[in-house]
Design a protein around this motif. Structure first.
Motif, PDB file in Angstrom:
ATOM      1  N   SER A  41       0.805  -1.227   0.000  1.00 54.36           N
ATOM      2  CA  SER A  41       0.000   0.000   0.000  1.00 54.36           C
ATOM      3  C   SER A  41       0.835   1.273   0.000  1.00 54.36           C
ATOM      4  CB  SER A  41      -0.939   0.004   1.214  1.00 54.36           C
ATOM      5  OG  SER A  41      -0.204  -0.047   2.423  1.00 54.36           O
ATOM      6  N   ASN A  42       2.139   1.128   0.104  1.00 50.81           N
ATOM      7  CA  ASN A  42       3.039   2.288   0.068  1.00 50.81           C
ATOM      8  C   ASN A  42       4.149   2.051  -0.952  1.00 50.81           C
ATOM      9  OD1 ASN A  42       2.167   4.097   2.493  1.00 50.81           O
ATOM     10  ND2 ASN A  42       2.224   2.013   3.321  1.00 50.81           N
ATOM     11  N   PRO A  43       3.813   1.975  -2.233  1.00 47.07           N
ATOM     12  CA  PRO A  43       4.836   1.671  -3.249  1.00 47.07           C
ATOM     13  C   PRO A  43       5.874   2.776  -3.357  1.00 47.07           C
ATOM     14  CG  PRO A  43       2.783   2.334  -4.296  1.00 47.07           C
ATOM     15  CD  PRO A  43       2.488   2.194  -2.837  1.00 47.07           C
ATOM     16  N   ASN A  92      17.295 -12.914   0.407  1.00 47.27           N
ATOM     17  CA  ASN A  92      17.232 -11.541  -0.100  1.00 47.27           C
ATOM     18  C   ASN A  92      15.790 -11.057  -0.128  1.00 47.27           C
ATOM     19  OD1 ASN A  92      19.965 -11.224  -0.478  1.00 47.27           O
ATOM     20  ND2 ASN A  92      19.934 -11.724  -2.660  1.00 47.27           N
ATOM     21  N   ALA A  93      15.576  -9.851   0.371  1.00 51.61           N
ATOM     22  CA  ALA A  93      14.248  -9.232   0.357  1.00 51.61           C
ATOM     23  C   ALA A  93      14.275  -8.022  -0.573  1.00 51.61           C
ATOM     24  CB  ALA A  93      13.854  -8.794   1.770  1.00 51.61           C
ATOM     25  N   GLU A  94      13.419  -8.055  -1.584  1.00 56.94           N
ATOM     26  CA  GLU A  94      13.228  -6.900  -2.466  1.00 56.94           C
ATOM     27  C   GLU A  94      11.942  -6.189  -2.072  1.00 56.94           C
ATOM     28  OE1 GLU A  94      15.209  -9.075  -6.420  1.00 56.94           O
ATOM     29  OE2 GLU A  94      13.121  -8.414  -6.455  1.00 56.94           O
ATOM     30  N   TYR A  95      11.877  -4.862  -2.306  1.00 54.67           N
ATOM     31  CA  TYR A  95      10.668  -4.132  -1.914  1.00 54.67           C
ATOM     32  C   TYR A  95      10.464  -2.853  -2.716  1.00 54.67           C
ATOM     33  CZ  TYR A  95      14.622  -3.138   1.228  1.00 54.67           C
ATOM     34  OH  TYR A  95      15.882  -2.944   1.740  1.00 54.67           O
ATOM     35  N   ASP A  96      11.146  -2.716  -3.852  1.00 57.57           N
ATOM     36  CA  ASP A  96      10.912  -1.529  -4.676  1.00 57.57           C
ATOM     37  C   ASP A  96       9.748  -1.767  -5.618  1.00 57.57           C
ATOM     38  OD1 ASP A  96      12.686  -3.410  -5.959  1.00 57.57           O
ATOM     39  OD2 ASP A  96      13.053  -1.936  -7.526  1.00 57.57           O
ATOM     40  N   ALA A  97       9.121  -0.681  -6.049  1.00 53.34           N
ATOM     41  CA  ALA A  97       7.944  -0.731  -6.917  1.00 53.34           C
ATOM     42  C   ALA A  97       8.276  -0.132  -8.272  1.00 53.34           C
ATOM     43  CB  ALA A  97       6.789   0.030  -6.262  1.00 53.34           C
ATOM     44  N   LEU A  98       7.286  -0.127  -9.142  1.00 50.16           N
ATOM     45  CA  LEU A  98       7.432   0.412 -10.492  1.00 50.16           C
ATOM     46  C   LEU A  98       6.707   1.746 -10.617  1.00 50.16           C
ATOM     47  CD1 LEU A  98       6.815  -2.957 -12.286  1.00 50.16           C
ATOM     48  CD2 LEU A  98       8.859  -1.565 -12.636  1.00 50.16           C
ATOM     49  N   PRO A  99       7.216   2.654 -11.442  1.00 47.67           N
ATOM     50  CA  PRO A  99       6.570   3.960 -11.577  1.00 47.67           C
ATOM     51  C   PRO A  99       5.164   3.847 -12.149  1.00 47.67           C
ATOM     52  CG  PRO A  99       8.298   3.685 -13.229  1.00 47.67           C
ATOM     53  CD  PRO A  99       8.423   2.552 -12.284  1.00 47.67           C
ATOM     54  N   GLY A 100       4.218   4.473 -11.485  1.00 49.48           N
ATOM     55  CA  GLY A 100       2.859   4.555 -11.998  1.00 49.48           C
ATOM     56  C   GLY A 100       1.962   3.379 -11.689  1.00 49.48           C
ATOM     57  N   ILE A 101       2.546   2.177 -11.533  1.00 55.49           N
ATOM     58  CA  ILE A 101       1.713   0.985 -11.335  1.00 55.49           C
ATOM     59  C   ILE A 101       2.070   0.229 -10.055  1.00 55.49           C
ATOM     60  CG2 ILE A 101       1.017   0.596 -13.725  1.00 55.49           C
ATOM     61  CD1 ILE A 101       3.367  -1.265 -14.093  1.00 55.49           C
ATOM     62  N   ASN A 365      -0.167 -10.027 -16.430  1.00 55.19           N
ATOM     63  CA  ASN A 365       1.171 -10.521 -16.117  1.00 55.19           C
ATOM     64  C   ASN A 365       1.943  -9.481 -15.327  1.00 55.19           C
ATOM     65  OD1 ASN A 365       0.643 -12.896 -17.470  1.00 55.19           O
ATOM     66  ND2 ASN A 365       1.610 -12.231 -19.371  1.00 55.19           N
ATOM     67  N   ASN A 366       3.143  -9.868 -14.892  1.00 58.20           N
ATOM     68  CA  ASN A 366       4.001  -8.930 -14.166  1.00 58.20           C
ATOM     69  C   ASN A 366       4.182  -7.646 -14.960  1.00 58.20           C
ATOM     70  OD1 ASN A 366       4.902 -11.842 -13.475  1.00 58.20           O
ATOM     71  ND2 ASN A 366       5.624 -10.635 -11.763  1.00 58.20           N
ATOM     72  N   HIS A 367       4.335  -6.559 -14.248  1.00 56.00           N
ATOM     73  CA  HIS A 367       4.536  -5.224 -14.816  1.00 56.00           C
ATOM     74  C   HIS A 367       3.263  -4.700 -15.492  1.00 56.00           C
ATOM     75  CE1 HIS A 367       9.197  -5.000 -14.678  1.00 56.00           C
ATOM     76  NE2 HIS A 367       8.740  -5.841 -13.773  1.00 56.00           N
ATOM     77  N   THR A 368       2.119  -5.120 -14.978  1.00 52.70           N
ATOM     78  CA  THR A 368       0.840  -4.551 -15.397  1.00 52.70           C
ATOM     79  C   THR A 368       0.061  -4.167 -14.149  1.00 52.70           C
ATOM     80  OG1 THR A 368      -0.458  -6.609 -15.361  1.00 52.70           O
ATOM     81  CG2 THR A 368       0.766  -6.113 -17.391  1.00 52.70           C
ATOM     82  N   ALA A 369      -0.887  -3.236 -14.329  1.00 50.20           N
ATOM     83  CA  ALA A 369      -1.713  -2.823 -13.199  1.00 50.20           C
ATOM     84  C   ALA A 369      -2.526  -3.996 -12.651  1.00 50.20           C
ATOM     85  CB  ALA A 369      -2.641  -1.685 -13.630  1.00 50.20           C
ATOM     86  N   GLY A 370      -2.900  -4.923 -13.534  1.00 46.85           N
ATOM     87  CA  GLY A 370      -3.643  -6.093 -13.082  1.00 46.85           C
ATOM     88  C   GLY A 370      -2.845  -6.936 -12.108  1.00 46.85           C
TER      89      GLY A 370
END
Length: 439
Positions: A41-43, A92-101, A365-370
């Motif tokens: 909820s906090n990308p 390894n823990a990843e936690y970065d998000a993508l711009p806009g989505i 799929n990955n890298h989509t808003a869905g």
């Protein structure tokens, strides 16, 4: 209890420790769901994951773990370790998000799975110590920011985070359609990726009044792009070259004095990618010469090909099977044509990046808003929690089974030799059609 005793343990005793690991993770179910939701909820974009960093480290500290915040010279990296002596297993823990989505690649789930695995192994180590039967070994959780294009693990590798690690694990979520008939995949190689940019410099002039006074840098960029388009016809099918014109000038009536391209080169290994880079450079140089421009090449970062450790993948697949989740483990798989900086980790120590399926609908799929939406659901969380348990059981085996640890090390040493060979990988239909969530 010594490691040797554990090696001689009966199947019932091994099942006992597996149950202890699972129960330890189940005991933290509330905390794991909450941290998943806080991240989702906090990308936050790469190297800006301040809330994720603070929320995860605060959780670990509340559970009694010592945490190094802002580790390895990165403001949003962290590391926590538990145990003494013995071998080291890292998650390894990843936690970065993508711009806009937002979390369209499910890094909220990746973080949760690795946290769960860390807590499961750490708790059983603690229990054994309290019983007066300490098990030598350490479990390490590494917070790795900025996987999406910025290569956050690269400086962490350079800082020596994995020099003493016997195995490093993480698991990536994606649609069930990528692993038909299975709940996931234990052995999924990826391609190496070289990221670079080139800037052409010419001379501005009025495009109508005095075009002869200008040197058109956009011409160089277009020639370079077309040269690479021609080059693609003669490269191996396992290779990829993607380019965009990132700067094509300011206005049509000004002959562009500068223009630029951004490029990714992908191949089956870093060595092969570097060989292809020389051919791409020739396209740039030829274009600059034709247009009368100068050029400046900038290498941005290199994502090494992810080379899953075969023993590690096999042990994970067996652990998942015991949990009732059958994952694919095809040690001849060509993998997927994406790239990840977890590949750099697999060059530094034995490792893998497994795959866990979640119920993404067609077109999501990955890298989509869905996929962002499905990554936040309870159903996806529960499926990924199962993978976290599988990683924890695998981690426990690495710490306590000398034979497993020796085979993992032997596989890693053998792979060092293989990756130095100048051989194009085999390429089947699976890798040409696969679509998984890697940047």
């Amino acid at each position: 209890m010594t490691t040797g005793t554990l090696l001689a343990a009966s199947a019932a005793e091994n099942d006992y420790f597996m149950l202890q690991v699972v129960q330890a993770i189940d005991a933290k179910a509330k905390e794991l769901w909450e941290i998943n939701q806080k991240i989702h909820s906090n990308p936050e974009l790469g190297f800006q994951e301040y809330k994720a960093h603070d929320n995860i480290t605060a959780l670990l500290e509340s559970l009694g773990f010592q945490v190094t915040r802002h580790a390895y010279g990165l403001s949003t990296a962290f590391v926590s370790e538990y145990g003494q002596g013995g071998r080291v297993v890292a998650f390894n823990a990843e936690y970065d998000a993508l711009p806009g989505i937002g979390h369209a690649c499910g890094h909220n789930l990746i973080a949760m799975m690795s946290i769960a695995a860390f807590l499961g192994v750490a708790e059983v180590l603690k229990q054994q110590r309290e019983k007066g039967q300490p098990v030598p070994g350490r479990v390490r959780l590494i917070g790795t920011p900025a996987e999406e294009g910025f290569g956050g693990k690269i400086p962490i590798v350079k800082a020596g985070a994995y020099t003493d690690v016997d195995a490093c694990l993480m698991t990536h979520p994606g649609p069930f359609t990528e692993c038909p008939g299975f709940t996931g995949d234990a052995y999924m190689p990826t391609l190496a990726s070289l990221k670079l940019g080139v800037e052409f410099t010419g001379k501005t002039a009025h495009a109508a009044m005095a075009p002869w006074e200008g040197i058109n840098s956009l011409d160089a960029a277009v020639l370079a792009y077309n040269g690479i388009a021609a080059l693609r016809q003669q490269i191996h099918p396992s290779n990829r070259v993607h380019c965009i014109i990132s700067n094509g000038g300011d206005r049509p009536n000004i002959i562009p004095g500068t223009a630029a391209l951004d490029c990714y080169i992908r191949s089956g290994s870093v060595k092969i990618a570097e060989q292809l880079l020389e051919r791409v450079k020739a396209c740039f140089e030829g274009a600059a010469t034709q247009a009368g421009c100068t050029m400046k090449l900038q290498m941005k970062n290199t994502y090494a090909d992810l080379r899953p450790n075969k023993t590690l993948s096999t042990v994970y697949a067996k652990a998942m099977s015991k949990l009732g989740s059958e994952v694919r483990c095809d040690l001849t798989s060509a993998g997927v044509p994406g790239s990840t900086d977890q590949g750099n980790v697999t060059y530094a120590c034995p490792g893998f990046q497994a795959y866990v399926g979640v119920p993404a609908q067609p077109g999501c799929n990955n890298h989509t808003a869905g996929f962002t939406a499905v990554a936040g659901t309870k159903e996806s969380h529960e499926l990924c929690l199962q993978a976290g348990k599988g990683m924890a059981i695998t981690g426990w085996n690495i710490l306590t089974d000398d034979e497993v640890a020796a085979r993992i090390k032997a596989d890693f040493e053998e792979d060092k030799t293989i990756r130095e060979l100048d051989v194009q990988p085999s390429m089947d239909k699976k890798i040409l059609l696969a679509n998984a969530g890697f940047c």
